[in-house]
Structures are given as C-alpha cells and as structure tokens.
Design an enzyme around this catalytic site. Structure first.
Site, PDB file in Angstrom:
ATOM      1  N   ASP A  32     -43.649  59.537  10.981  1.00  0.00           N
ATOM      2  CA  ASP A  32     -44.050  58.139  10.841  1.00  0.00           C
ATOM      3  C   ASP A  32     -44.540  57.542  12.151  1.00  0.00           C
ATOM      4  O   ASP A  32     -45.563  56.862  12.195  1.00  0.00           O
ATOM      5  CB  ASP A  32     -42.884  57.294  10.310  1.00  0.00           C
ATOM      6  CG  ASP A  32     -42.580  57.575   8.852  1.00  0.00           C
ATOM      7  OD1 ASP A  32     -43.412  58.216   8.176  1.00  0.00           O
ATOM      8  OD2 ASP A  32     -41.509  57.149   8.385  1.00  0.00           O
ATOM      9  N   ASP A  51     -38.599  57.631  12.123  1.00  0.00           N
ATOM     10  CA  ASP A  51     -38.904  57.776  10.704  1.00  0.00           C
ATOM     11  C   ASP A  51     -38.338  56.551  10.003  1.00  0.00           C
ATOM     12  O   ASP A  51     -37.129  56.327  10.011  1.00  0.00           O
ATOM     13  CB  ASP A  51     -38.283  59.051  10.133  1.00  0.00           C
ATOM     14  CG  ASP A  51     -38.820  59.368   8.748  1.00  0.00           C
ATOM     15  OD1 ASP A  51     -39.911  59.952   8.660  1.00  0.00           O
ATOM     16  OD2 ASP A  51     -38.165  59.001   7.755  1.00  0.00           O
TER      17      ASP A  51
END
Length: 228
Positions: free
Chosen positions: A175, A188
């Site tokens: 991410d 994340d």
C-alpha cells in the site's frame, strides 16, 4: 504444473483466490459482509469501505495544513464510492487523528504528517523469484524466527496455510512505502472491524487480528520484496 504466480492471498486461500490486485488483500480481514451490517454505524462495515479508505489515503497529501483541500477530497471520494456525504466530518477527523499519531511512542515527532509526497511510493507492485515453498517450510521459518523476534503469539500451525507446494514468483502490492530520516518503512492500511467500542482496538484485539489473518506472513513477504 507446480509453477505459479503466488501471493499472500493465495497462500491463505489454497490458491482459490483471484489475482492479486492493488487495494485488495484477498481476505475479509474480519470486516462483516454488507448483509451483516448493523444499524446506526457511523461508517458502514464492509469491503467497499476498505477500498474507499485505500483510495482516499493514496491521494491524500499527508502534509496538508489546508483543511479545505482535505474536506474536498473526502467529499469527492465518498461520492465516487457511493457512500453517504454525511460521513465527511467523521472521516476527516479519523484521517487527521491517524496522521498526527506518533508511530513510535518514544519519538513523538515521528508521524505520517511529516512525510511529503516525494518520499512516498503508493501501491508498489513487486515480483520476486520463489523457490519451492510448502506450509511446512514456512512453519519452520516462523518458529525459528520467533526465538529471535518476540512478538504477538502466533499459532504454531500457521493457521490457514494449507496451500499446495508452489514455486515460480511471489507477487503483491504494498500500500505504501515511505522514507523517513534515511530509513524505509512499509504501511498496509487496515480497516478491520474488531468489535464495538474503543476497547476492542487495544493491543490484545490487534494481536488477535494479526494472528487470525496471518498478517505476520504478509509483512514478512513485503519486507523481503522491499529488501530485494
């Protein structure tokens, strides 16, 4: 036939999950399905809300001091994801609190709000070669590492890892990777529903979610990818 494009999700799902894509972990993360939603929730539970936050945070400038810019982005992203505009103030408060929360209790100045766009990589896709990997091999690896790196108690059988032996390539999306004071960090985003009330989100609740969904495996794969 044993060669494959593996991912964190496929290791948990015995290869039954779809292709790994950005903004998706491939597991529910404990968030109830849409039909399981309760009433009166400030922010609806479900995968759609998780995708909304991924989208919002990918586009957010962590260093913004102009409240209007953040408010406009929240409103636009809520509309894009079909969520109620009335959630805007709640979402805005959540994001601001998150960005100002110290990531290390011993370093109060270490917050996401100090990370400029040029020190961020969003949705970093990776592939790395994968030797023949089995649940038993991963179990041995994690048990050996546990002696060196104490942390939340993880079940010794590695939970849902029941995948067929695989080799080929490991693929995934991180991410966020950011740079701070000469070091790289992995983020994340998680929006798991852990229970009603703030008490459900303390260290014990987070440790249970980490163990249940094998997030230790996820951050291990991401760390290998970033190191490569």
């Amino acid at each position: 036939a044993s060669w494959r494009l593996a991912s964190y999700s496929s290791l948990l799902a015995d290869g039954k999950s779809g292709p790994e894509t950005a903004d998706r972990d491939g597991v529910s993360g404990g968030v109830p399905r849409e039909e399981e939603r309760g009433t009166g929730d400030p922010i609806p539970k479900g995968t759609g809300t998780g995708l909304f936050f991924h989208d919002l945070l990918e586009r957010w400038d962590f260093t913004w001091t102009d409240g209007a810019a953040g408010r406009d982005l929240v409103g636009e992203t809520l509309r894009t994801h079909g969520l109620e505009p009335s959630l805007g103030d709640t979402v805005l408060a959540m994001v601001r609190k998150m960005l100002s929360t110290p990531l290390d209790p011993l370093r109060p100045e270490f917050t996401l709000s100090r990370i400029p766009r040029e020190h961020r990589l969003n949705e970093l896709e990776f592939h790395f070669p994968l030797k023949r990997t089995t649940p038993e091999g991963l179990r041995s690896l994690f048990l050996a590492r546990r002696d060196l790196e104490p942390g939340p108690a993880m079940d010794d059988d590695l939970g849902g890892l029941r995948f067929s032996p695989a080799r080929g390539f490991m693929r995934g999306f991180i991410d966020l990777v950011f740079l701070f004071e000469g070091k790289y960090f992995i983020v994340d985003w998680k929006s798991n529903f852990l229970g009603e009330g703030a008490g459900s989100y303390g260290p014990a609740g987070i440790a249970r979610a980490m163990a249940e969904h094998r997030y230790d495996l996820q951050y291990t794969l991401y760390t290998v990818a970033l190191d490569r």
